[in-house]
Design a protein around this motif. Structure first.
Motif, PDB file in Angstrom:
ATOM      1  N   UNK A 153       0.826  -1.209   0.000  1.00 40.67           N
ATOM      2  CA  UNK A 153       0.000   0.000   0.000  1.00 40.67           C
ATOM      3  C   UNK A 153       0.862   1.262   0.000  1.00 40.67           C
ATOM      4  N   UNK A 154       1.961   1.232   0.738  1.00 36.92           N
ATOM      5  CA  UNK A 154       2.684   2.465   1.061  1.00 36.92           C
ATOM      6  C   UNK A 154       3.947   2.713   0.241  1.00 36.92           C
ATOM      7  N   UNK A 155       4.486   1.699  -0.422  1.00 36.66           N
ATOM      8  CA  UNK A 155       5.750   1.891  -1.134  1.00 36.66           C
ATOM      9  C   UNK A 155       5.481   1.984  -2.637  1.00 36.66           C
ATOM     10  N   UNK A 156       5.426   3.203  -3.113  1.00 38.64           N
ATOM     11  CA  UNK A 156       5.200   3.433  -4.543  1.00 38.64           C
ATOM     12  C   UNK A 156       6.494   3.205  -5.317  1.00 38.64           C
ATOM     13  N   UNK A 157       6.420   2.512  -6.469  1.00 36.62           N
ATOM     14  CA  UNK A 157       7.611   2.338  -7.298  1.00 36.62           C
ATOM     15  C   UNK A 157       7.759   3.409  -8.377  1.00 36.62           C
TER      16      UNK A 157
END
Length: 274
Positions: A153-157
């Motif tokens: 949910x929290x770690x955008x690539x």
């Protein structure tokens, strides 16, 4: 003069912040900080500033928590967030994965003629999953035991299409640098937040968390890049393992419930060299 290491300071917890504030100066020592300092960029920078003031040199790599971004925040996300963290660290004189690999100037271990410290940012590609779990079923498999990593949910690539794509880009970039920049005859201390080997991920408390713990593409990096030691965190399972003549050091402090507050942080600084 010593090369020390710690990871997973998790400064969102007040107990951990207070303990870091109380850490005494080590003016002759270098410190490796192997990721998961905090979730907010300013808090990471403040912690690195404190450590840079108390150690001769600080070497930092990001963990997944530094890369988390929340919808309510105006902080950058994905690769832009990593770049912002690197900029803040560099402004403090902290060595990052984007900087030249420093040569250790202190006393060397027996038989080691020269030693380079190589901070790396490699991420993971879900390949630490069991062989019978297909990639497209990893999250569902982990969810059965409530082990899904919050990175989902929290770690955008961004701008990469996936964390796998970002991981593979980081692997390629880092491998090129290690090949090109480590002088011949130089042993290394490889530093990464995530473990480099699948067989060192032993987390019985959360056994289905393994897909978020590294990539099989680094299984032999300790041999290929002549590592004297490999320093990692992420697992919150402080331990030392040997593979051949390479020490693998998991150096996490962890959440407040996972360490003895009465001892302070100093005893948890692992000596890598010295």
């Amino acid at each position: 003069m010593r090369l020390l290491a710690i990871a997973d300071l998790h400064l969102a917890g007040a107990v951990n912040r207070e303990a870091l504030d109380a850490l005494p100066p080590h003016p002759d020592d270098w410190l490796i900080v192997a990721g998961d300092v905090a979730e907010r960029i300013d808090m990471v920078a403040d912690a690195l500033a404190l450590l840079a003031d108390r150690f001769a040199k600080v070497i930092w790599v990001p963990g997944n928590h530094e890369l988390w971004s929340r919808p309510s925040s105006d902080e950058p996300v994905g690769a832009a967030r990593y770049e912002a963290l690197v900029d803040r660290a560099r402004a403090l004189g902290v060595v990052t994965p984007e900087d030249p690999f420093p040569l250790w100037p202190g006393p060397l271990p027996h038989g080691v003629g020269r030693l380079a410290v190589a901070p790396m940012f490699l991420l993971y590609d879900y390949s630490f999953r069991p062989d019978d779990v297909p990639l497209d079923a990893v999250v569902e498999w982990a969810e059965e035991t409530h082990n899904v990593c919050s990175d989902e949910i929290l770690l955008s690539p961004a701008p990469f299409e996936s964390r796998i794509a970002w991981c593979h880009d980081r692997l390629a970039r880092t491998e090129r640098r290690l090949r090109a920049e480590i002088p011949a005859g130089t042993r290394t201390v490889l530093v990464n937040h995530w473990p480099l080997r699948r067989d060192l991920v032993r987390i019985p408390r959360v056994p289905r968390f393994t897909p978020w713990c590294g990539t099989v593409r680094t299984e032999d990096w300790h041999a290929r890049f002549d590592a004297y030691a490999v320093v990692t965190g992420h697992l919150h399972t402080r331990r030392t393992d040997m593979r051949g003549d390479t020490r693998f050091e998991e150096v996490s402090l962890g959440y407040p419930r996972q360490w003895d507050h009465g001892r302070g942080i100093a005893p948890y600084l692992r000596t890598i060299v010295g």
